[in-house]
Write a protein that holds these residues in place. Sequence first.
Motif, short mmCIF file in Angstrom:
data_model
loop_
_atom_site.label_atom_id
_atom_site.label_comp_id
_atom_site.label_asym_id
_atom_site.label_seq_id
_atom_site.Cartn_x
_atom_site.Cartn_y
_atom_site.Cartn_z
N ILE A 81 0.77 -1.20 0.02
CA ILE A 81 -0.13 -0.04 -0.05
C ILE A 81 1.01 1.37 -0.19
O ILE A 81 0.51 2.42 -0.68
N LYS A 82 1.82 1.25 0.64
CA LYS A 82 2.89 2.35 0.69
C LYS A 82 3.82 2.40 -0.03
O LYS A 82 4.79 3.14 -0.08
N CYS A 115 6.33 -9.33 4.38
CA CYS A 115 6.32 -8.65 5.72
C CYS A 115 7.30 -9.17 6.77
O CYS A 115 7.69 -10.28 7.15
N CYS A 119 5.61 -3.25 9.85
CA CYS A 119 4.67 -2.55 8.85
C CYS A 119 4.27 -1.10 9.22
O CYS A 119 4.11 -0.17 8.08
N ASP B 177 -0.18 -13.65 7.91
CA ASP B 177 -0.82 -12.58 7.29
C ASP B 177 0.26 -11.37 7.06
O ASP B 177 0.71 -10.69 7.91
N PRO B 178 0.73 -11.13 5.54
CA PRO B 178 1.59 -10.22 5.48
C PRO B 178 1.15 -8.71 5.80
O PRO B 178 0.26 -8.16 4.93
N GLY B 179 1.53 -8.25 6.69
CA GLY B 179 0.97 -7.07 7.07
C GLY B 179 0.45 -6.87 8.51
O GLY B 179 -0.45 -6.17 8.95
N GLY B 332 -0.56 0.88 7.24
CA GLY B 332 -1.25 1.61 5.77
C GLY B 332 -1.33 3.09 5.74
O GLY B 332 -0.56 3.73 6.56
N ASP B 333 -2.54 3.73 5.34
CA ASP B 333 -2.73 5.23 4.83
C ASP B 333 -3.09 5.86 6.25
O ASP B 333 -4.30 6.29 6.34
N ILE B 403 -5.39 -2.90 7.58
CA ILE B 403 -4.58 -2.00 6.70
C ILE B 403 -5.40 -0.90 6.23
O ILE B 403 -6.38 -1.46 5.70
N VAL B 404 -4.94 0.11 6.54
CA VAL B 404 -5.92 1.34 6.14
C VAL B 404 -5.57 1.75 4.52
O VAL B 404 -4.53 1.87 4.17
N ILE B 405 -6.72 1.65 3.89
CA ILE B 405 -6.38 1.82 2.24
C ILE B 405 -7.08 3.33 2.12
O ILE B 405 -8.02 3.79 2.30
N ARG B 409 -5.88 4.83 -3.78
CA ARG B 409 -5.53 3.38 -3.98
C ARG B 409 -6.58 2.79 -4.53
O ARG B 409 -7.63 2.88 -4.54
N GLU B 413 -6.50 -3.32 -8.09
CA GLU B 413 -5.01 -3.50 -7.82
C GLU B 413 -4.59 -4.13 -6.41
O GLU B 413 -4.03 -5.12 -6.40
N THR B 414 -5.57 -3.59 -5.30
CA THR B 414 -5.28 -4.33 -4.21
C THR B 414 -5.89 -5.71 -4.20
O THR B 414 -4.87 -6.57 -3.67
N ARG B 416 -5.84 -7.71 -6.76
CA ARG B 416 -4.73 -8.14 -7.68
C ARG B 416 -3.56 -8.63 -6.68
O ARG B 416 -2.91 -9.73 -6.84
N TYR B 417 -3.20 -7.72 -5.89
CA TYR B 417 -1.99 -7.92 -5.07
C TYR B 417 -2.38 -9.16 -4.17
O TYR B 417 -1.12 -10.18 -3.98
N PHE B 418 -3.46 -9.34 -3.37
CA PHE B 418 -3.69 -10.66 -2.60
C PHE B 418 -3.86 -11.88 -3.26
O PHE B 418 -3.36 -12.73 -2.74
N PHE B 421 -0.53 -12.91 -4.12
CA PHE B 421 0.09 -13.53 -2.91
C PHE B 421 -0.59 -15.01 -2.83
O PHE B 421 0.35 -16.04 -2.72
#
Lengths: 147, 569
Positions: A81-82, A115, A119, B177-179, B332-333, B403-405, B409, B413-414, B416-418, B421
């Motif tokens: 995200i970042k 990760c 994070c 969980d990545p994150g 996140g954001d 995770i704050v989006i 964003r 794409e988010t 797609r990212y998951f 993974f």
Amino acid sequence: MDAKFSFLNKVDRDPGNLIKGLQLVQAAEGYVSDDGIRAVAEYFSIPPVEVEGVVSFYAQFKRVKPGRHKISVCDGTACHIKGAAQVLEWMRQELRIDSGETTDDGKFSLETVACLGCCSLAPVMSVDGKVYGKLDRKKMVKILKEF
Amino acid sequence: MDPRIKILRIGVASCGIAAGAEAVQSKLKECAGSIPVVGVGCLGSCYAEPMVEAVLEDGSGILYGNVTPDDVPGILELGDAKRFTPPPQREAKQLVRVMALAGRIDPTDFDDYVSHGGYAGLKNALEMSPEEVVNEVKLSGLRGRGGGGFPTGNKWSFLAAKKAEQKILICNADEGDPGAFMDRSLMESVPHQMLEGMLIAAHATGATKLFIYCRAEYPLAIKHLRIAIEQIRERKLNVIDGRTLDIIIKEGAGAFVCGEETALIASLEGKRGTPRFRPPFPTDSGYMNHPSMINNVETFGNVPLILREGGEAYAKIGTAGSKGTKLFALAGDLSNPGLVEVPMGTTIAEIVFEIGGADRDKVKAVQTGGPSGGCIPVELFDTPVDYDSLKALGAIMGSGGMIVIGKDRCMVETARYFLDFTHRESCGKCTFCRVGTTRMFETLERIVAGRGQESDIALLEDLGRKVKAGALCGLGQTAPNPVLATLRYYRNEYEEHVKNHRCPAHQCGALVKLEIDHARCVKCRMCVRTCPVGAIDGDFRIDPEKCTRCNSCLDVCPKNAISRTDIGE
Ligand SMILES: Cc1cc2nc3c(=O)[nH]c(=O)nc-3n(C[C@H](O)[C@H](O)[C@H](O)COP(=O)(O)O)c2cc1C
Ligand code: FES
């Protein structure tokens, strides 16, 4: 067994320790070589193909010799995200290699990981296990110069 | 130096170290004379690391944040520079129980833990019969914190009821969980707490072999656990009901699926970590066919509290179906990321806006449960966090990654990212997951590259349903969630991509170009000099063919004259 791998004696011959054995080999060699596979197979009395099967399953194990410094760019959710994709793009431009590759001079290898557990400092990368956070292009270039 | 200072604490958990805490620690040691400098764990406000706390004679503490070695002399005089006051609403909304000792004790000091109430829960448990202990846990209403939310007391009673020569207890510290970093923080900061929980469980269930399966990316957690286990052995705390327990740490080797119970067990046995069909459930046949029980780090971390205060008292906190507090790794954001602990039932809005300090106008959604979970749009932020409310929204509680989006964003794409993974992490054993997630990923790749078709949306929905229904284990059964949830709430973004080849958030590289606003540009040439591929010419025009959308120019422009816009036809 090849004397080079005598450190395997640190773990019991119980096949449950296979992953530990491979981790020791990787720690010593930087990757798991063909010799490493054979030594582990012999030590735990399992066929080399089975060892290879376990090696190929886990992302941690590498079958090719890495560069002298290992760069891991985090592409976990927070880092993604970042802007992890951006960090990778900068890396590509600085080092002229993609994730999974090693520079021609054998200095750096680049990989992405999911990760690093930091994070809140995203985007994050680690070089030889040391974690650097809140990356921007300038900071990243500066870190690379340290090596 | 100010004579009121009694102890200096510095946060040297992983995020502290990454922010440069070690240099600060050496400087403190150099300057502090006879005052003890104690390296402690997570102080929760990761965004202000490195953090130092000066503890005064009266027990109160003064916090400093974003400390560099140069700030140390000022801190020793209790100066005002770099003083850190956590935002009051961050404090007010939190209820810190499981993490109460994090940042307050030295994780490697056994006595420090005991003097703060540590092992009182174990002592109480050992005075009770195993059935009574199981009963307390049932009364507490504790549910598994690893994601599934299975009632912990029930699971314990299954293992306790088994008659077997050897029973196995496994702590799931794979934190896949990545994150997410709740488990890492707890293990690094208060390693004894989870171990105390495991010892209590051993008494309650009769288990004699205890495994901790920890991901290899957490070297500091492993180090602290090793030290703690050694301290337990020295004090013979691992002798429970006359049996000596084996406590073994096993390091994972980087496979997300190994967080799944049966895959984890295969990995413990030294094999490829592929899951198998259940039943038999691990409590019937697990590690080497012995009855085995798996709980998460945070689940075990809650157990000492229950045995200290009693199940009924514990159950006073939370909602009807979800008791106690929950840790969230907030990232996140937002401006104040970090580790937070709130009572179950707190709303997402409270966590994201009041605790996390996120800007209400800039947030689009949060993702809970990582790659197995879903997004929750900002319009639904009044939802309380408990297992059942989140499930109703198509998201899940998950293990605690949040995770704050931000609005800028792209949700496609988010997703797609998951899927990128999960399709890579699929172990390949069952077809629905192996092929299904790969096809979903390819479809999403196509869409973000501007090559999507209108039929792709229906294709994603169809595949998603089938993968969920047909996959063997939890990985495949939940992998479509991020896609289905974004389709549910942000269908318009998908439609813009496939119909108009537009990315409304201007994120997808193939659908945007970077443009310089010549009215704002002052021709300082910063961008020209920075562009790594020479895509900006003397007239300050960006060649979209050469440009890699790396944003380097956008980041250096002092006038904010560069922006991402639709690429157009
Ligand atoms: C693909 C997959 C990954 C998982 N990863 C984890 C994990 O990293 N940590 C964890 O505690 N549980 C994880 N789980 C859940 C575990 O299978 C299991 O339910 C949990 O550890 C049980 O403990 P609890 O009842 O205390 O939550 C995962 C499940 C699946 C299907
Ligand atoms: S997502 Fe990068 S450190 Fe967690």
